[in-house]
Design a protein around this motif. Structure first.
Motif, PDB file in Angstrom:
ATOM      1  N   LYS A   1       0.846  -1.190   0.000  1.00 23.37           N
ATOM      2  CA  LYS A   1       0.000   0.000   0.000  1.00 23.37           C
ATOM      3  C   LYS A   1       0.884   1.243   0.000  1.00 23.37           C
ATOM      4  O   LYS A   1       1.984   1.228   0.519  1.00 23.37           O
ATOM      5  CB  LYS A   1      -0.871   0.045   1.262  1.00 23.37           C
ATOM      6  N   GLU A   2       0.379   2.316  -0.572  1.00 21.71           N
ATOM      7  CA  GLU A   2       1.132   3.580  -0.594  1.00 21.71           C
ATOM      8  C   GLU A   2       1.161   4.239   0.784  1.00 21.71           C
ATOM      9  O   GLU A   2       2.130   4.874   1.143  1.00 21.71           O
ATOM     10  CB  GLU A   2       0.507   4.547  -1.608  1.00 21.71           C
ATOM     11  N   SER A   3       0.067   4.092   1.540  1.00 20.48           N
ATOM     12  CA  SER A   3      -0.032   4.774   2.826  1.00 20.48           C
ATOM     13  C   SER A   3      -0.574   3.821   3.884  1.00 20.48           C
ATOM     14  O   SER A   3      -1.572   3.125   3.646  1.00 20.48           O
ATOM     15  CB  SER A   3      -0.964   5.985   2.711  1.00 20.48           C
ATOM     16  N   MET A   4       0.071   3.825   5.050  1.00 18.78           N
ATOM     17  CA  MET A   4      -0.419   2.956   6.119  1.00 18.78           C
ATOM     18  C   MET A   4      -1.757   3.416   6.680  1.00 18.78           C
ATOM     19  O   MET A   4      -2.479   2.630   7.273  1.00 18.78           O
ATOM     20  CB  MET A   4       0.621   2.861   7.231  1.00 18.78           C
ATOM     21  N   SER A   5      -2.113   4.675   6.493  1.00 21.41           N
ATOM     22  CA  SER A   5      -3.327   5.204   7.095  1.00 21.41           C
ATOM     23  C   SER A   5      -4.555   5.120   6.182  1.00 21.41           C
ATOM     24  O   SER A   5      -5.648   5.436   6.618  1.00 21.41           O
ATOM     25  CB  SER A   5      -3.107   6.660   7.520  1.00 21.41           C
ATOM     26  N   LEU A   6      -4.357   4.677   4.943  1.00 18.90           N
ATOM     27  CA  LEU A   6      -5.477   4.578   4.008  1.00 18.90           C
ATOM     28  C   LEU A   6      -5.724   3.119   3.632  1.00 18.90           C
ATOM     29  O   LEU A   6      -4.798   2.312   3.634  1.00 18.90           O
ATOM     30  CB  LEU A   6      -5.175   5.387   2.736  1.00 18.90           C
ATOM     31  N   PRO A   7      -6.962   2.782   3.284  1.00 15.99           N
ATOM     32  CA  PRO A   7      -7.245   1.413   2.836  1.00 15.99           C
ATOM     33  C   PRO A   7      -6.492   1.099   1.540  1.00 15.99           C
ATOM     34  O   PRO A   7      -6.114   2.008   0.790  1.00 15.99           O
ATOM     35  CB  PRO A   7      -8.750   1.410   2.583  1.00 15.99           C
ATOM     36  N   ALA A   8      -6.321  -0.163   1.286  1.00 14.13           N
ATOM     37  CA  ALA A   8      -5.693  -0.578   0.021  1.00 14.13           C
ATOM     38  C   ALA A   8      -6.609  -0.185  -1.133  1.00 14.13           C
ATOM     39  O   ALA A   8      -7.820  -0.386  -1.067  1.00 14.13           O
ATOM     40  CB  ALA A   8      -5.461  -2.077   0.022  1.00 14.13           C
ATOM     41  N   PRO A   9      -6.053   0.371  -2.201  1.00 16.33           N
ATOM     42  CA  PRO A   9      -6.860   0.753  -3.358  1.00 16.33           C
ATOM     43  C   PRO A   9      -7.474  -0.476  -4.037  1.00 16.33           C
ATOM     44  O   PRO A   9      -6.928  -1.589  -3.964  1.00 16.33           O
ATOM     45  CB  PRO A   9      -5.863   1.434  -4.302  1.00 16.33           C
ATOM     46  N   GLY A  10      -8.571  -0.252  -4.720  1.00 14.40           N
ATOM     47  CA  GLY A  10      -9.279  -1.317  -5.417  1.00 14.40           C
ATOM     48  C   GLY A  10      -8.408  -2.178  -6.318  1.00 14.40           C
ATOM     49  O   GLY A  10      -8.512  -3.407  -6.271  1.00 14.40           O
ATOM     50  N   PRO A  11      -7.540  -1.574  -7.147  1.00 18.85           N
ATOM     51  CA  PRO A  11      -6.716  -2.410  -8.025  1.00 18.85           C
ATOM     52  C   PRO A  11      -5.800  -3.387  -7.273  1.00 18.85           C
ATOM     53  O   PRO A  11      -5.572  -4.505  -7.729  1.00 18.85           O
ATOM     54  CB  PRO A  11      -5.899  -1.388  -8.820  1.00 18.85           C
ATOM     55  N   ILE A  12      -5.289  -2.974  -6.129  1.00 12.01           N
ATOM     56  CA  ILE A  12      -4.463  -3.880  -5.322  1.00 12.01           C
ATOM     57  C   ILE A  12      -5.311  -5.027  -4.792  1.00 12.01           C
ATOM     58  O   ILE A  12      -4.931  -6.197  -4.870  1.00 12.01           O
ATOM     59  CB  ILE A  12      -3.762  -3.124  -4.170  1.00 12.01           C
ATOM     60  N   LEU A  13      -6.492  -4.698  -4.253  1.00 12.89           N
ATOM     61  CA  LEU A  13      -7.373  -5.741  -3.733  1.00 12.89           C
ATOM     62  C   LEU A  13      -7.836  -6.680  -4.842  1.00 12.89           C
ATOM     63  O   LEU A  13      -7.906  -7.898  -4.643  1.00 12.89           O
ATOM     64  CB  LEU A  13      -8.570  -5.100  -3.027  1.00 12.89           C
ATOM     65  N   ASP A  14      -8.134  -6.117  -6.012  1.00 13.80           N
ATOM     66  CA  ASP A  14      -8.555  -6.945  -7.147  1.00 13.80           C
ATOM     67  C   ASP A  14      -7.458  -7.919  -7.561  1.00 13.80           C
ATOM     68  O   ASP A  14      -7.720  -9.095  -7.831  1.00 13.80           O
ATOM     69  CB  ASP A  14      -8.955  -6.069  -8.337  1.00 13.80           C
ATOM     70  N   ARG A  15      -6.233  -7.443  -7.604  1.00 17.30           N
ATOM     71  CA  ARG A  15      -5.127  -8.316  -8.002  1.00 17.30           C
ATOM     72  C   ARG A  15      -4.912  -9.416  -6.972  1.00 17.30           C
ATOM     73  O   ARG A  15      -4.702 -10.587  -7.323  1.00 17.30           O
ATOM     74  CB  ARG A  15      -3.846  -7.510  -8.195  1.00 17.30           C
ATOM     75  N   LEU A  16      -4.966  -9.061  -5.685  1.00 19.12           N
ATOM     76  CA  LEU A  16      -4.812 -10.075  -4.651  1.00 19.12           C
ATOM     77  C   LEU A  16      -5.927 -11.116  -4.732  1.00 19.12           C
ATOM     78  O   LEU A  16      -5.680 -12.314  -4.598  1.00 19.12           O
ATOM     79  CB  LEU A  16      -4.785  -9.427  -3.264  1.00 19.12           C
ATOM     80  N   ALA A  17      -7.153 -10.664  -4.970  1.00 21.93           N
ATOM     81  CA  ALA A  17      -8.281 -11.593  -5.081  1.00 21.93           C
ATOM     82  C   ALA A  17      -8.126 -12.517  -6.282  1.00 21.93           C
ATOM     83  O   ALA A  17      -8.448 -13.708  -6.211  1.00 21.93           O
ATOM     84  CB  ALA A  17      -9.592 -10.818  -5.177  1.00 21.93           C
ATOM     85  N   ALA A  18      -7.612 -11.995  -7.381  1.00 21.51           N
ATOM     86  CA  ALA A  18      -7.483 -12.786  -8.603  1.00 21.51           C
ATOM     87  C   ALA A  18      -6.304 -13.761  -8.550  1.00 21.51           C
ATOM     88  O   ALA A  18      -6.369 -14.842  -9.136  1.00 21.51           O
ATOM     89  CB  ALA A  18      -7.318 -11.859  -9.811  1.00 21.51           C
ATOM     90  N   GLU A  19      -5.235 -13.396  -7.841  1.00 21.73           N
ATOM     91  CA  GLU A  19      -3.992 -14.168  -7.897  1.00 21.73           C
ATOM     92  C   GLU A  19      -3.656 -14.928  -6.619  1.00 21.73           C
ATOM     93  O   GLU A  19      -2.602 -15.549  -6.533  1.00 21.73           O
ATOM     94  CB  GLU A  19      -2.828 -13.242  -8.246  1.00 21.73           C
ATOM     95  N   SER A  20      -4.559 -14.899  -5.618  1.00 23.12           N
ATOM     96  CA  SER A  20      -4.251 -15.511  -4.326  1.00 23.12           C
ATOM     97  C   SER A  20      -5.390 -16.397  -3.840  1.00 23.12           C
ATOM     98  O   SER A  20      -6.556 -16.101  -4.072  1.00 23.12           O
ATOM     99  CB  SER A  20      -4.019 -14.428  -3.260  1.00 23.12           C
TER     100      SER A  20
END
Length: 73
Positions: free
Chosen positions: A45-64
């Motif tokens: 993530k870019e910032s510890m204080s913000l949620p993970a952006p959608g594209p990061i979550l989408d990639r994790l969901a697709a590849e994990s």
């Protein structure tokens, strides 16, 4: 769910806190020692204080099959 014979796909989400990357590497090593792991996708993530952006979550969901995230200081 049952793991594929080829192994689990492990996702790692670094929350950008100090030493989180070290903790996640340690966890990945322990998981690999315990179960077959076919692949590891590690994202940060870019910032510890913000949620993970959608594209990061989408990639994790697709590849994990499962995802580990960490807090560390």
């Amino acid at each position: 769910r049952k793991a594929a014979k080829s192994g689990l796909r492990l996702g790692m989400l670094d929350n950008s806190k100090g030493n989180a990357d070290h903790l996640l590497r340690f966890i990945a090593g322990a998981v690999k020692a315990a179960v077959p792991v076919a692949s590891v996708v590690s994202l940060r993530k870019e910032s510890m204080s913000l949620p993970a952006p959608g594209p990061i979550l989408d990639r994790l969901a697709a590849e994990s099959d499962f995802v580990v995230t960490a807090m560390a200081d």
